[in-house]
Design an enzyme around this catalytic site. Structure first.
Site, short mmCIF file in Angstrom:
data_model
loop_
_atom_site.label_atom_id
_atom_site.label_comp_id
_atom_site.label_asym_id
_atom_site.label_seq_id
_atom_site.Cartn_x
_atom_site.Cartn_y
_atom_site.Cartn_z
N ASP A 144 0.88 -1.17 0.00
CA ASP A 144 0.00 0.00 0.00
C ASP A 144 0.92 1.22 0.00
O ASP A 144 1.42 1.61 1.04
CB ASP A 144 -0.91 -0.01 1.23
CG ASP A 144 -1.84 1.18 1.26
OD1 ASP A 144 -2.35 1.58 0.19
OD2 ASP A 144 -2.06 1.74 2.36
N GLU A 192 -1.00 -1.34 -4.86
CA GLU A 192 -2.23 -0.58 -5.09
C GLU A 192 -2.05 0.33 -6.28
O GLU A 192 -1.08 1.08 -6.38
CB GLU A 192 -2.60 0.25 -3.85
CG GLU A 192 -3.91 0.99 -4.03
CD GLU A 192 -4.31 1.75 -2.79
OE1 GLU A 192 -4.18 2.99 -2.78
OE2 GLU A 192 -4.74 1.08 -1.82
N ASP A 241 -2.76 1.35 6.85
CA ASP A 241 -1.89 1.04 5.70
C ASP A 241 -1.47 -0.43 5.73
O ASP A 241 -1.33 -1.06 4.68
CB ASP A 241 -0.65 1.93 5.71
CG ASP A 241 -1.00 3.39 5.88
OD1 ASP A 241 -1.33 4.04 4.88
OD2 ASP A 241 -0.97 3.87 7.03
#
Length: 191
Positions: A7, A68, A141
């Protein structure tokens, strides 16, 4: 399959590694956050992220990496930093020859919760449940990185099989076309 989810972020870059196969129980291998100081120079921050991810890849030996997919946000400065951190993760994986997939936040949310619009609390609850964790991963996160890894285990394998099948069909069609052209040129040469 062991998948590292990333992330991306400049201040907090979530990293989560899970092991499993589609339709089977998932296992947590690792979860952490690579942090950099907001007042450091951007080059040093990216170097810190690269060093942190490199170290984790060396230690954990993932089979694939899921990052991501950065999408347009309202704050251009934030999206630029996120995109730069994502680029570092992609580079580190490519350097090792690891397959990399980009998943949108809604894909990861849908994979773990069944709802692409789930909030962070719902994602964290489901990640905790799916991995049979005693406590939710923190900060968000870290949970998001695990959601990306889970998404890739469940969806990435199917996507890779489809891509392989498509490549095989293309290679077969190309081989057939080469044979047709070779036969045609032999037929023309004998006339």
């Amino acid at each position: 399959m062991r998948v590292m989810g990333v992330d991306p972020g400049l201040t907090r870059c979530g990293v989560g590694v899970v092991e499993g196969d589609p339709g089977k129980r998932l296992h947590l291998v690792h979860v952490s956050v690579v942090r950099t100081a907001p007042d450091d120079d951007i080059a040093l921050r990216l170097l810190g992220i690269e060093t942190g991810i490199e170290s984790l890849m060396d230690e954990l030996s993932p089979d694939a990496v899921a990052v991501e997919r950065v999408f347009s946000q309202h704050n251009v400065r934030t999206v630029m930093g996120t995109a730069q951190a994502a680029g570092v993760a992609l580079l580190v994986a490519a350097r090792r020859g690891l397959p990399v997939a980009l998943h949108t936040p809604s894909e990861a949310k849908a994979a773990v919760t069944g709802n692409g619009r789930a909030d962070k609390a719902q994602v964290t609850r489901m990640v905790t449940r799916l991995l049979s964790l005693d406590a939710p991963p923190k900060p968000a996160d870290a949970a998001d990185a695990l959601a990306l890894a889970i998404c890739h285990v469940w969806r990435g394998g199917a996507q890779q099989r489809l891509a392989h099948a498509q490549r095989s069909r293309i290679e077969e069609a190309a081989r057939a076309e080469r044979e047709r052209l070779a036969a045609r040129s032999k037929g023309g040469a004998s006339e």
